[in-house]
Design a protein around this motif. Sequence first.
Motif, short mmCIF file in Angstrom:
data_model
loop_
_atom_site.label_atom_id
_atom_site.label_comp_id
_atom_site.label_asym_id
_atom_site.label_seq_id
_atom_site.Cartn_x
_atom_site.Cartn_y
_atom_site.Cartn_z
N ASN A 11 38.66 73.35 63.86
CA ASN A 11 39.15 72.59 64.58
C ASN A 11 38.84 70.87 64.77
OD1 ASN A 11 37.15 74.35 65.89
ND2 ASN A 11 36.70 72.28 66.81
N ARG A 12 37.75 70.84 63.66
CA ARG A 12 37.45 69.22 63.47
C ARG A 12 38.38 68.71 62.39
NH1 ARG A 12 31.20 70.63 61.83
NH2 ARG A 12 32.43 72.24 60.68
N HIS A 13 38.07 67.07 62.35
CA HIS A 13 39.10 66.55 61.75
C HIS A 13 38.59 66.42 60.20
CE1 HIS A 13 36.11 63.81 62.78
NE2 HIS A 13 36.31 62.71 62.00
N ARG A 14 37.54 66.33 60.01
CA ARG A 14 36.89 66.29 58.67
C ARG A 14 36.78 67.73 58.05
NH1 ARG A 14 32.99 62.45 60.15
NH2 ARG A 14 33.75 60.25 59.76
N SER A 15 37.72 68.44 57.45
CA SER A 15 37.58 69.70 56.73
C SER A 15 38.77 69.83 55.80
CB SER A 15 37.73 70.89 57.96
OG SER A 15 37.79 72.08 57.44
N LEU A 20 48.62 77.78 61.51
CA LEU A 20 48.78 76.23 61.50
C LEU A 20 47.23 75.67 61.79
CD1 LEU A 20 50.33 73.60 62.29
CD2 LEU A 20 50.32 74.19 64.56
N ASP A 21 46.94 74.92 60.94
CA ASP A 21 45.32 74.32 60.95
C ASP A 21 45.26 72.76 60.87
OD1 ASP A 21 42.67 74.34 60.69
OD2 ASP A 21 42.74 74.83 58.36
N GLY A 22 44.57 72.39 61.89
CA GLY A 22 44.30 71.01 61.93
C GLY A 22 43.46 70.47 62.95
N HIS A 23 43.05 69.25 63.25
CA HIS A 23 42.22 68.65 64.31
C HIS A 23 42.83 69.16 65.56
CE1 HIS A 23 40.32 65.10 66.42
NE2 HIS A 23 39.55 65.91 66.38
N HIS A 24 42.16 69.80 66.26
CA HIS A 24 42.21 69.98 67.87
C HIS A 24 43.58 71.02 68.04
CE1 HIS A 24 39.99 66.47 69.61
NE2 HIS A 24 39.27 67.54 69.66
N LEU A 25 43.88 71.70 66.98
CA LEU A 25 45.03 72.53 66.92
C LEU A 25 45.06 73.78 66.03
CD1 LEU A 25 47.70 73.28 68.25
CD2 LEU A 25 48.94 71.79 66.75
N VAL A 26 44.71 74.72 66.21
CA VAL A 26 44.79 75.99 65.37
C VAL A 26 45.43 77.12 65.95
CG1 VAL A 26 43.44 77.48 63.66
CG2 VAL A 26 42.35 75.11 64.28
N ILE A 27 46.52 77.72 65.34
CA ILE A 27 47.25 78.79 65.66
C ILE A 27 47.16 79.82 64.59
CG2 ILE A 27 49.33 79.83 66.68
CD1 ILE A 27 50.14 77.00 67.65
N ASN A 28 46.74 80.90 64.79
CA ASN A 28 46.63 82.21 63.82
C ASN A 28 47.82 83.16 64.59
OD1 ASN A 28 44.57 81.81 61.61
ND2 ASN A 28 43.56 81.39 63.74
N TYR A 29 48.74 83.45 63.80
CA TYR A 29 49.80 84.41 64.14
C TYR A 29 50.27 85.66 63.15
CZ TYR A 29 54.38 84.82 66.58
OH TYR A 29 55.54 85.35 67.43
N PHE A 30 49.79 86.74 63.50
CA PHE A 30 50.04 87.89 62.75
C PHE A 30 51.05 88.69 63.08
CE2 PHE A 30 49.02 92.43 62.19
CZ PHE A 30 48.73 92.48 61.01
#
Length: 391
Positions: free
Chosen positions: A105-109, A186-196
């Motif tokens: 969830n951090r911006h530097r990754s 969906l992966d990025g700063h302050h926004l992550v959704i894992n959908y199985f």
Amino acid sequence: MNATSRFPRWIAVTTGLLLCSTAFILAYAQRPESRRGGASVVDEPYVGIVTSSGPQDDLYSIESSGVTTQPVRVAAEKFLEGLTEQQRERTVFPVDDNEWRKWDNRHRSPRQGVGFDEMTDEQRSLALNMLGQSLSAKGLKKTQDIMKLNGTLAELANNFDEYGEWLYWITIMGKPSETEPWGWQLDGHHLVINYFVLGDQVVMSPVFMGSEPIEAKQGKFQGTIVMQDEQDKGLKLIQMFSNDQRSEAILMDRKDGNNNLTEAYKDNMVLDYAGIVGSKLDDGQKESLLRLIEEYVGNMRKDHASVRMSEVKQHLDETYFAWIGGTTEQSVYYYRVHSPVILIEFDHQRRVAPFRTSEPTRDHIHSVVRTPNGNDYGKDLLRQHYHSHTH
């Protein structure tokens, strides 16, 4: 302030608070200096978030939900068709790949998959349609608003390399199918959704949603605001408690630092229950607790959210609510909802960018939703599927 320097604060708490917050102390002691201690953590065998008693079995089963996932599958297929061959090669992973667990969830990754920043307008439309078929209208709006506020942060920090509306990435796990397991992230700063997805069953966790700032007061996205319902519904619940109930629910009455425990790279956290248990709430308080949980679960498409809430209700009397911080309209605070089948954390955080603060603020919020006892990323359903099917 690191975990070690926090620890004495906990020791100073009264004996009663220590007893109900043992898991909290242990969890902080386990917290690494940098979660990007990455590969080794991700490569550990997956267990899931469990209590010190170990995993609770037989909570999840492969069974028809009665809710079609066809719109999600079709939208994912169209999204993949819209990518170039080179984009698809770096976007699609096996359904059981550890790529699921590399979100941050951090911006530097470092990110995998295809980024919105490189997509054409048509590709973005297809990507957003896939999200829209998976999420509720409210969930999609919240997702897009968090992305916009990351654009506002870029304006405030004058840093468009590390922040921005389109600095979010999509990966597809497995092949979209009616019968075989697959999913998207969906992966990025302050926004992550894992959908199985497995058949007509959906597991949407881990989900991370937050923002800094939480409102755009100027600039391109002026007027955009997020996370107010999550904030206010939590406060409403604690304000409904009697003094005796508050004494059980409140672990510490002062919030100092960042308290979330199950963010990135914390898939195998050992976390005991703390706070007040649902069986001690009256009917009105239980209803308020359900409305709070529904605020998070309701980011899913409506019918799948209803299925998920039925799971939650089965364990309502076993659901714990814990609180750190003040309880006024101006307070900063942390709360946690924790049952055998759902874990929610909400936290007012210190400011990070563009101006750091030493104290938590309402202008920087983190929230996490997990499925404890081994079913984040649909792992337990996937395990059962592999057990009954040859692969």
